[in-house]
Write an enzyme that holds these catalytic residues in place. Structure first.
Site, short mmCIF file in Angstrom:
data_model
loop_
_atom_site.label_atom_id
_atom_site.label_comp_id
_atom_site.label_asym_id
_atom_site.label_seq_id
_atom_site.Cartn_x
_atom_site.Cartn_y
_atom_site.Cartn_z
N GLY A 12 39.47 30.06 50.99
CA GLY A 12 40.30 31.11 51.09
C GLY A 12 41.77 30.28 51.50
N ASN A 14 44.19 29.87 49.37
CA ASN A 14 45.14 30.66 48.94
C ASN A 14 45.26 31.99 49.55
OD1 ASN A 14 46.44 29.39 46.29
ND2 ASN A 14 44.19 29.31 45.52
N LEU A 91 34.74 33.01 41.71
CA LEU A 91 34.00 32.56 40.86
C LEU A 91 32.98 33.54 40.36
CD1 LEU A 91 33.61 29.12 42.55
CD2 LEU A 91 35.37 29.63 41.10
N ILE A 94 34.65 39.61 36.62
CA ILE A 94 34.81 40.93 37.10
C ILE A 94 34.39 41.61 35.95
CG2 ILE A 94 36.26 40.16 38.75
CD1 ILE A 94 38.39 41.19 37.19
N ASN A 108 45.47 36.53 38.84
CA ASN A 108 44.42 35.35 39.12
C ASN A 108 45.20 34.01 39.12
OD1 ASN A 108 41.91 33.94 39.05
ND2 ASN A 108 42.31 33.07 37.05
N HIS A 110 45.14 30.12 38.60
CA HIS A 110 44.38 28.82 37.92
C HIS A 110 45.01 27.92 37.96
CE1 HIS A 110 41.49 27.61 35.02
NE2 HIS A 110 42.43 26.91 34.43
N ASP A 151 41.17 33.70 31.53
CA ASP A 151 42.45 33.02 31.69
C ASP A 151 43.50 33.38 30.57
OD1 ASP A 151 41.38 31.99 34.06
OD2 ASP A 151 40.75 30.06 32.98
N GLU A 181 49.87 26.15 43.85
CA GLU A 181 49.07 27.28 44.11
C GLU A 181 49.78 27.98 45.33
OE1 GLU A 181 44.69 27.09 43.95
OE2 GLU A 181 44.85 25.23 42.92
#
Length: 200
Positions: A12, A14, A91, A94, A108, A110, A151, A181
């Site tokens: 976690g 991010n 990961l 969805i 998202n 990436h 993506d 990120e």
């Protein structure tokens, strides 16, 4: 107020970058209402609990079928009436029903400059291993909206990061996190919160 849910599988970092940005005012008019992980030992859940944010573990392993898992995930998300769902190192694929229901409300992060090193099989260290194997001099991170592909959704923000001579995949991963990120994910949420406020 933008109601945000964060889906995460691991530590976690991010998520922490987002919480820090809310604390210091970089993100305004947004709050994280729930953090969901497929991994009960994910440190991200601890980060959420420490902040008094609802922390849920919904693991595919606990359900007889992927369909049951998807139904439970979607119904729990629906309970929070979220304006934005953030996939921050989640990961698990969805469900399509969730993408359709929350169209243009799921983003998202990436760890590459899409369209490079993305799509099925490119996650975590694999992305950085591929970048180093290809010999690229620049990599980075991308925040994009989520659609039915992997993506493939519209790109919101990108930030480039230099690849240094002799980088290991782990060193490159760390630099991409710290320099890209953790910068662009909070920026993206701030932009979306601002847009929502302007529309209100």
């Amino acid at each position: 107020m933008l109601r945000v849910g964060v889906l995460v599988s691991g530590g976690g970092t991010n998520l922490q970058a987002v919480l820090n940005a809310i604390d210091n005012g970089e993100i305004q008019n947004a709050e994280v209402k729930v953090v969901i992980s497929n991994n009960k030992s994910a440190y991200a859940l601890e980060r959420a609990r420490n902040r008094g944010i609802d922390a849920l573990c919904i693991s595919p392993k606990e359900f007889e079928s992927r369909t049951q898992f998807h139904d439970e995930l979607l119904s729990r998300i629906d309970e929070y009436h979220l304006d934005l769902i953030v996939l921050a190192g989640f990961l698990v694929t969805i469900p399509e029903a969730m993408i359709q229901k929350y169209r243009n409300r799921i983003i998202n992060i990436h760890p590459s400059l899409i369209p490079s090193f993305c799509g099925t099989g490119y996650f975590g260290l694999k992305v950085h291993e591929a970048a180093l194997a290809r010999g690229v001099k620049i990599t980075g991170a991308t925040v994009h909206y989520v659609d039915e592909g992997t993506d493939t959704g519209p790109i919101l923000l990108q930030k480039a990061v230099e690849v240094k001579e002799g980088d290991s995949p782990e060193e490159l991963q760390k630099r991409v996190m710290e320099e890209a990120e953790w910068v662009i994910l909070p920026q993206a949420i701030a932009l979306i919160a601002k847009e929502q406020e302007e529309k209100a």
